[in-house]
Design a protein around this motif. Structure first.
Motif, PDB file in Angstrom:
ATOM      1  N   UNK A  47      25.420  -9.486 -53.856  1.00  0.00           N
ATOM      2  CA  UNK A  47      25.112  -9.639 -52.436  1.00  0.00           C
ATOM      3  C   UNK A  47      26.054  -8.747 -51.637  1.00  0.00           C
ATOM      4  N   UNK A  48      25.518  -8.038 -50.654  1.00  0.00           N
ATOM      5  CA  UNK A  48      26.383  -7.327 -49.701  1.00  0.00           C
ATOM      6  C   UNK A  48      26.053  -7.858 -48.312  1.00  0.00           C
ATOM      7  N   UNK A  49      27.089  -8.214 -47.569  1.00  0.00           N
ATOM      8  CA  UNK A  49      26.874  -8.755 -46.223  1.00  0.00           C
ATOM      9  C   UNK A  49      27.594  -7.884 -45.197  1.00  0.00           C
ATOM     10  N   UNK A  50      26.888  -7.560 -44.124  1.00  0.00           N
ATOM     11  CA  UNK A  50      27.520  -6.910 -42.975  1.00  0.00           C
ATOM     12  C   UNK A  50      27.917  -8.021 -42.005  1.00  0.00           C
ATOM     13  N   UNK A  51      29.195  -8.161 -41.766  1.00  0.00           N
ATOM     14  CA  UNK A  51      29.708  -9.238 -40.919  1.00  0.00           C
ATOM     15  C   UNK A  51      29.209  -9.081 -39.480  1.00  0.00           C
ATOM     16  N   UNK A  52      29.255 -10.179 -38.700  1.00  0.00           N
ATOM     17  CA  UNK A  52      28.954 -10.056 -37.267  1.00  0.00           C
ATOM     18  C   UNK A  52      30.125  -9.385 -36.547  1.00  0.00           C
ATOM     19  N   UNK A  53      30.292  -8.113 -36.828  1.00  0.00           N
ATOM     20  CA  UNK A  53      31.393  -7.322 -36.269  1.00  0.00           C
ATOM     21  C   UNK A  53      30.822  -6.309 -35.301  1.00  0.00           C
ATOM     22  N   UNK A  54      31.707  -5.670 -34.569  1.00  0.00           N
ATOM     23  CA  UNK A  54      31.287  -4.629 -33.630  1.00  0.00           C
ATOM     24  C   UNK A  54      30.616  -3.494 -34.424  1.00  0.00           C
TER      25      UNK A  54
END
Ligand code: GDP
Ligand code: CA
Length: 320
Positions: free
Chosen positions: A195-202
């Motif tokens: 799994x790869x997740x893109x965080x809720x980041x800018x």
């Protein structure tokens, strides 16, 4: 023995590290492993000391020593050294540099001067606590984020912290990024991930620099893992802070669909398979779908550790 999913998170500072804590707990409950690839575009030298704001936010949050009121820095912090630096006229007098925080910066700088790479330094720093995750810098090449202004350039930290993003920028640059090399383990972690997740980041100043490191996009394109992003935009607004400016300047609509389109669908040379958006943004489901990204509506507020953990669970379930 690892029996659960191998999870990779791409993340910036405050938003990314808040999410990472919930994700760490959820991954641990599933017997998996978590590797966090941290943005180093915010890094800077100040009075001869190496600062890594996003890396340290991640370190402190996972270690449980973060100031949870401010959302960054160390809990129980004091500012004695900062007062002395101000008296000497050294450094940035508007930049809050805590004593405990400085301990990490001095240790890091010393190890860098001894010849250790940023990867090795971060490995040492994280030995102090049981983080339940492995932190990697995105690259060991020094590439910072510069804000392009009408009359020159400014380091992102100065624009963000000193000017509160109030000077209108023309754009953002990461000088030297084209020659940067992914830090050891970064490409491997993505390749071997479930799994790869893109965080809720800018998206613009936290995740875009990671994606701009040559080799990272290719690794995301090739991995057998599903790539799932969590929207940092809820109800058409960046939750807190000034991320709206960053989006506007690069022409990305400040909406869940706008950011999803900015990342793009993986099968159309973007990076996303699925995108978690808030229930407040239900109206954008169709447009995300048209983009070729699977929209998944979930509560996205990380107001409590429980809500954050639930969000992490939803992101994992979306990917597995
Ligand atoms: P920074 O490097 O310290 O600016 O932190 P990040 O880039 O990792 O995260 C900043 C972003 O986190 C903000 O722009 C917000 O959009 C997002 N954010 C903060 N709190 C929440 C939340 O509760 N839910 C979601 N979905 N996003 C959040
Ligand atoms: Ca940051």
């Amino acid at each position: 023995m690892v029996t659960g999913p191998r999870v990779v998170l791409l993340a910036g500072g405050v938003g990314g590290s808040t999410f990472a804590v919930g994700l760490r707990d959820e991954v641990a409950a599933r017997g998996g492993t978590l590797t966090v690839i941290c943005n180093t575009g915010d890094d800077l030298w100040l009075t001869g000391i190496r600062l890594q704001p996003d890396v340290d936010s991640m370190l402190y949050a996972l270690a449980g020593v973060k100031d949870s009121v401010k959302g960054w820095g160390r809990a129980g912090e004091s500012l004695r050294v900062a007062g002395e630096l101000r008296a000497w006229g050294a450094g940035w007098d508007w930049f809050e540099l805590g004593d405990l925080d400085l301990g990490a910066h001095v240790a890091r700088t010393g190890w860098l001067r001894d010849g250790l790479s940023p990867t090795d330094v971060l490995a040492r720093l994280q030995q102090r606590w049981d983080l339940g995750a492995t932190l990697l810098p995105m690259t060991n090449t020094e590439v910072d984020t510069q804000v392009v202004l009408a009359d020159g350039h400014m380091h992102f930290q100065e624009w963000w912290t000193r000017h509160r993003a109030a000077i209108e920028p023309l754009g953002f640059e990461n000088p030297g990024i084209d020659a940067a090399v992914p830090a050891p383990g970064v490409v491997e972690a993505i390749a071997e991930a479930d799994v790869v997740i893109l965080a809720p980041s800018n998206p613009i100043v936290s995740l875009a620099p990671i994606l701009a490191v040559p080799g990272v996009r290719a690794a995301l394109a090739e991995t057998a893992a599903r790539v799932v992003g969590v929207s940092p935009i809820i109800g058409g607004a960046a939750v807190r802070g000034m991320a709206e400016v960053c989006l506007r300047v690069v022409g990305v609509p400040c909406s869940a669909a706008g950011v999803a389109a900015f990342y793009g669908a993986r099968h159309r040379s973007g990076v996303l398979d699925a995108w978690l958006l808030a229930e407040e943004d239900a109206g954008e489901v169709e447009s995300i779908d048209r983009e070729g990204v699977q929209p998944i509506m979930r509560p996205l507020w990380m107001r409590t550790p429980d809500l954050t953990r639930t969000l992490a669970r939803d992101a994992l379930d979306a990917a597995l």
